[in-house]
Enzyme design. Sequence first.
Site, mmCIF file in Angstrom:
data_model
loop_
_atom_site.group_PDB
_atom_site.id
_atom_site.type_symbol
_atom_site.label_atom_id
_atom_site.label_comp_id
_atom_site.label_asym_id
_atom_site.label_seq_id
_atom_site.Cartn_x
_atom_site.Cartn_y
_atom_site.Cartn_z
ATOM 1 N N SER A 1 -9.472 1.868 2.704
ATOM 2 C CA SER A 1 -8.389 2.856 1.883
ATOM 3 C C SER A 1 -7.308 1.803 1.174
ATOM 4 O O SER A 1 -6.745 2.382 0.267
ATOM 5 C CB SER A 1 -7.861 3.553 2.909
ATOM 6 O OG SER A 1 -7.156 3.052 3.850
ATOM 7 N N SER A 2 -7.480 0.565 1.453
ATOM 8 C CA SER A 2 -6.515 -0.273 0.636
ATOM 9 C C SER A 2 -6.929 -0.669 -0.557
ATOM 10 O O SER A 2 -6.738 -1.907 -1.140
ATOM 11 C CB SER A 2 -5.858 -1.535 1.437
ATOM 12 O OG SER A 2 -5.383 -1.193 2.909
ATOM 13 N N LEU B 1 -6.683 8.757 3.609
ATOM 14 C CA LEU B 1 -6.854 7.257 4.027
ATOM 15 C C LEU B 1 -8.037 7.021 4.687
ATOM 16 O O LEU B 1 -8.413 5.873 5.557
ATOM 17 C CB LEU B 1 -5.818 6.972 4.757
ATOM 18 C CG LEU B 1 -4.307 6.636 4.404
ATOM 19 C CD1 LEU B 1 -3.297 6.134 5.205
ATOM 20 C CD2 LEU B 1 -4.191 6.052 2.965
ATOM 21 N N LYS C 1 1.133 -1.277 0.031
ATOM 22 C CA LYS C 1 -0.041 -0.086 -0.201
ATOM 23 C C LYS C 1 0.880 1.257 0.100
ATOM 24 O O LYS C 1 1.986 1.290 0.602
ATOM 25 C CB LYS C 1 -1.018 -0.012 1.102
ATOM 26 C CG LYS C 1 -1.930 1.174 1.367
ATOM 27 C CD LYS C 1 -2.729 0.943 2.514
ATOM 28 C CE LYS C 1 -4.039 1.667 2.686
ATOM 29 N NZ LYS C 1 -4.744 1.666 3.636
ATOM 30 N N ILE D 1 -7.890 1.057 9.771
ATOM 31 C CA ILE D 1 -8.272 1.679 10.788
ATOM 32 C C ILE D 1 -9.661 1.605 10.895
ATOM 33 O O ILE D 1 -10.213 2.040 12.037
ATOM 34 C CB ILE D 1 -7.779 3.149 10.851
ATOM 35 C CG1 ILE D 1 -7.775 3.665 12.509
ATOM 36 C CG2 ILE D 1 -8.349 3.935 9.971
ATOM 37 C CD1 ILE D 1 -7.050 4.905 12.506
ATOM 38 N N GLY D 2 -10.475 1.104 9.936
ATOM 39 C CA GLY D 2 -11.959 0.972 10.249
ATOM 40 C C GLY D 2 -12.458 0.122 9.176
ATOM 41 O O GLY D 2 -13.791 0.184 8.757
ATOM 42 N N GLY D 3 -11.835 -0.873 8.587
ATOM 43 C CA GLY D 3 -12.209 -1.582 7.490
ATOM 44 C C GLY D 3 -11.469 -1.303 6.326
ATOM 45 O O GLY D 3 -11.647 -2.195 5.218
ATOM 46 N N SER D 4 -10.122 -0.937 6.327
ATOM 47 C CA SER D 4 -9.338 -0.517 5.168
ATOM 48 C C SER D 4 -8.693 -1.721 4.339
ATOM 49 O O SER D 4 -8.349 -1.652 3.418
ATOM 50 C CB SER D 4 -8.433 0.502 5.394
ATOM 51 O OG SER D 4 -9.120 1.865 5.888
#
Length: 583
Positions: free
Chosen positions: A226-227, A200, A151, A247-250
């Site tokens: 974000s990935s 992100l 990433k 950090i939240g599902g990325s």
Amino acid sequence: MDQMDNYKQLIFGAKPKWTVILTVTACGASALVLLLKWFGHQQSWKKIQKAKVRRERSLQRAEHAVCQFNESHPETDTSLILSLSLAELSKQLKDGTLTPQAVFHSYMEKTLEVNRRLNCCTEVLLESWDQLEDVDSHKDGLLYGVPVSIKENIGYKGHDSTCGVICKLDLPATGDSVLVEVLKRQGAIPFVKTNVPQGLQNFDCGNPIYGLTLNPHNPQKTSGGSSGGEGALIGGGGSVLGLGSDIGGSIRIPSSFCGICGFKPTANRLSLRGASSCTRGQKSVLSSLGPMARDVDSLALCMQALLCDHMFRLDPTVPPIPFNQQVYQSSKSLRIGYYENDGYAMPSPSMGRALRETKALLEKAGHTVSTPQPQSDLFLIVRGLLGDGGTTLLSHLKGGPVDPCLRDQIIPYSLPRTVNKILSILLKPIVKVTIMNYSISCFTSSVQDLWRHHADVEDYIHEVIAEWRRCELDVLLCPMVGPAYIHNYPGQLTSTLTYTVIYNLLNFPAGVVPVSTVTAEDEEELRHYKGNYGDLWDKLYKKAVTGGEGLPVAVQCVALPWQDELCLRFMREVEMLVREDKK
């Protein structure tokens, strides 16, 4: 006398006309502000163009190198190499059936082709050719000769980690991040960086520097974030293994949207040293680096390779806990928790069906399934992520354009608190669950307030663990965000993140396994979807996932903190049962 007065007036000036002076000053100041803004935009534009030229040159040089290799090695069976799982690939590399050069150039060629379609890469790491020359010095490594994508925010010496924001351009890393160093020590070859959303903090995948990444299954849909670049590249066949951050599902959302497996470990199980962020210092909702791949065994092999003495030496803050192969290989029956709806966003028909079908397969295989209470607490989540009112993220967006995928999401962050409060009152009748309803109270106004919030989070974690203990659970099966949304909808639908971000707040390891695809029947049922509240957000969600026939659908697997191997073992169980059911 009159002449003398006239003379004095001429010398000392007439009585000032303040309105004229103020007008001229204001106009001058405005002109100066506009000039400074124009100059700032020009500087940003030059930085963006420089980054685009750098990317294009790296892609062209990679293309040239691939052509040269193919001309000199016409016997290379690229299609065979690309069809192998990571385990099979590693075995053939170690026994000499395949050479690292053939594998590397096969994946580089496929990456270039996938990138032309999906715009998922930010830069080819040209130093990877130098590493390829020296790769035999790490032949005993668990990932010997394996090309690995990373990433964009993961540090690689001499390259930017921009997080999609202009202010981080032209700040190349002075050294490799810890995980990149460990990958190299294990014989892997990091060969390309992949795209991210601006800042992100979004689960779309576009930014003003590198543009928009498309979904490998449907270009009208996002690859997730974000990935998202990782998800698109691996889902498109251009990489066998990648590293993302979550950090939240990325990690989990792009994996779900692109039809691959992804794993978010317990925070600090893998070192974060050298990874860039736009919200550094936020400690309530924790970030993790983790692997993304086509199957669960690949995730486990990556974790085993990274959890080594070399990583523990490079970052002594990481607990020196090696990978527990015995737990991962266990076949013991599991006690599984299960829920279909957390009360915020009702799953789409395809999500609900995939979850129920997976539950049935697990029960049929002899596992026990029970139903604990859903665990999401939106207030604690938002207060953790936005305790500063979003000002840290906004500070990284200054000096350049805001990407369309982020624009709607940051509107509440930019408004005064009083305006947010008024809007939340006005919107409440038509929007039951929205970040704006919580943003008015998410600010931490003092150190004491922040400590109180941390105490609330700590209490909440122990309450959830107590519920697990009461139900005697080993693991949890729950919904996963999906199927893939239409571009630019994620920024309007942050409330659907409750299914993933809760496990960052709790710091539970969580992973995603694709189990199905959207059917025509799912699409027909979606036409009658009302959601939990029938409000504006439910209607937006319905629009976002419409047109998903054929797209992958996943489930989420969760375990208690530091039980990462158990979570992966559960994921492998789900994967195996689904695969057998499709035979």
